[in-house]
Scaffold this active site. Structure first.
Site, short mmCIF file in Angstrom:
data_model
loop_
_atom_site.label_atom_id
_atom_site.label_comp_id
_atom_site.label_asym_id
_atom_site.label_seq_id
_atom_site.Cartn_x
_atom_site.Cartn_y
_atom_site.Cartn_z
N SER A 211 0.83 -1.20 0.00
CA SER A 211 0.00 0.00 0.00
C SER A 211 0.87 1.25 0.00
O SER A 211 2.01 1.23 0.45
CB SER A 211 -0.90 0.02 1.24
OG SER A 211 -0.10 0.21 2.39
N LYS A 212 0.27 2.32 -0.50
CA LYS A 212 0.96 3.60 -0.54
C LYS A 212 1.40 3.99 0.87
O LYS A 212 2.51 4.49 1.06
CB LYS A 212 0.01 4.65 -1.14
CG LYS A 212 0.56 6.05 -1.19
CD LYS A 212 1.57 6.18 -2.30
CE LYS A 212 2.39 7.45 -2.32
NZ LYS A 212 2.42 8.35 -1.22
N ARG A 213 0.52 3.76 1.83
CA ARG A 213 0.83 4.18 3.20
C ARG A 213 2.08 3.46 3.73
O ARG A 213 2.95 4.08 4.33
CB ARG A 213 -0.38 3.91 4.10
CG ARG A 213 -0.11 4.28 5.53
CD ARG A 213 -1.31 4.70 6.37
NE ARG A 213 -2.61 4.29 5.91
CZ ARG A 213 -3.37 3.37 6.56
NH1 ARG A 213 -2.92 2.78 7.65
NH2 ARG A 213 -4.57 3.10 6.13
#
Ligand code: GLU
Length: 431
Positions: A211-213
């Protein structure tokens, strides 16, 4: 299968082209190719607040760079009339209704269109996951449009899949919980049910969802493009995210994948994104395109050192040492190639081997000066008077570094002329 296969990839332009999107696109593409089917790309931009033209461009450019071509292209924002027609009919037929709402948050509407949930059990066969069952009761009468002109995802996706004759829906596992809602809508509009295949999630080495996070820009295709990964290698790597051919073969061209890929061999469990493996695959593809790879290496060196002659020896050496083009820049940055591109600055105190002295070192260097192109002659002299006494001053004279490749590698890369110059310079510094 006698019916023509039609698949689609349906990205929402609410972010840059993501690895997961690229992998799903590839699987759709391969499935269509294998069965001589059609592959549609559909931009799902019904969410006007989050969709942007930049993200759309990033996705389209990325797919083009990867070499994934589609047969037809649609944009949901251009199809409002179609959705409106269906919505109207659903309301007329009693499958949906306009619902009066009491907004609890800012931006919520007084009026939306809700689906009249028949509250039933849905069972479907997934090509990867087998039989999947859901009780739809808990979904209640879910919202399918904000207004007749503003359909939401579930509605638009079902209408489009039906209108476009999609036979197989291949998408990420995160959509599995959307499937029962979509099947209910299909049944309401009298659409045939496509065959589903939900692909396993992509996980990192700690089995965390990509994920981007958690992973920042490393989830975007651009990140790999910038580092100089080959698109062919990325496709090869993505194909192995959840699929394997059941043989020893790991390196595939796109054309080979088109023939070998089999959706029924895709695994259920999460697919691990292993960067080491990606680098290895990239290296194998660099080898497949050796000539091009070497040209690119040369170009990268020339960018950093404009006025240097670059011989094929240094290019070959770098070619052997890298897995990705950005490794060339790294080698340069950490000074690993300094001995080649910069004249070494010699410390006269360091030229002689530790047990020896500068008079000796001068004698040895002078002795081998005439045979710098003859490894055997250098070696037999070194064996005679002590290896360190000869090889250390020679290596240091050529590289100016405490650590560097061995003197024979340096001689080969630098060539006779440059080597002679450097050894002469060292001799000049010695008493
Ligand atoms: N537009 C959806 C998304 O980007 C995908 C829809 C689908 O594949 O069914 O997540």
């Amino acid at each position: 299968m006698d019916k023509k296969i039609i698949v689609r990839m349906a990205p929402s332009p609410t972010g840059n082209l993501h690895i997961g999107t690229a992998r799903t696109t590839l699987f759709n593409y391969l499935f269509a190719k294998k069965y001589g089917g059609k592959f549609i790309l559909r931009i799902e931009d019904t969410d006007k607040e989050r969709s942007t033209a930049e993200f759309e461009k990033n996705i389209l450019d990325g797919l083009e760079w990867l070499g994934l071509k589609y047969d037809e292209f649609f944009k949901q924002s251009e199809r409002t009339e179609i959705y409106r027609k269906y919505l109207k009919k659903m309301i007329d037929d009693g499958f949906a209704y306009i619902s009066q709402e009491t907004p609890t948050e800012e931006g919520q509407r007084n009026e939306v269109v809700r689906f009249k949930n028949p509250n039933k059990k849905i069972v479907f066969d997934d090509l990867i996951r087998g039989q999947v069952e859901f009780d739809t009761t808990e979904l209640k009468d879910f919202v399918i449009a904000k207004s007749l002109e503003e359909p939401l995802y579930h509605l638009a996706v079902v209408i489009d899949d039906f209108e476009m004759g999609i036979t197989h829906i291949i998408r990420g596992e995160d959509h599995i919980s959307n499937t029962p809602r979509q099947i209910l809508i299909q049944e309401a509009i009298g659409a045939t049910r496509p065959i589903y295949a939900h692909l396993p999630l992509i996980l990192d080495n700690d089995r965390k969802k990509l994920s981007k996070r958690n992973h920042g820009e490393a989830v975007w295709i651009d990140f790999y493009k910038k580092q100089g990964y080959l698109p062919e290698a990325l496709l090869n790597f993505y194909a192995l995210l959840g699929w394997n051919p059941g043989t020893e073969q790991e390196i595939f061209s796109l054309v080979e994948l088109e023939k070998t890929f089999d959706i029924e061999k895709v695994q259920k469990s999460g697919a691990i994104f292993d960067e080491k493996k990606l680098r290895w695959i990239n290296k194998e593809h660099l080898r497949l395109y050796e000539e091009n790879s070497k040209k690119e290496i040369e170009k990268r060196i020339k960018n950093k050192f404009a006025n240097t002659d670059i011989n094929s020896k240094i290019v070959n050496l770098i070619f052997e040492r890298i897995e990705v083009y950005s490794d060339v820049d790294k080698l340069i940055e950490v000074g690993e190639l300094d001995y080649y591109f910069n004249e070494p600055e010699l410390d006269s105190e360091k030229i002689a081997w530790k047990d020896s002295n500068s008079i000796e070192a001068k004698k040895h260097l002078t002795k081998i000066l005439d045979v710098l192109d003859d490894n055997e002659a250098i070696m037999s002299y070194a064996e005679l008077v002590g290896k360190g006494n000869v090889l250390w001053p020679l290596r240091y004279a050529l590289s100016g570094k405490d650590k560097s490749p061995d003197p024979f590698t340096l001689l080969e890369i630098l060539g006779k002329e440059k080597s002679t110059e450097r050894v002469n310079k060292a001799i000049g510094l010695l008493k």
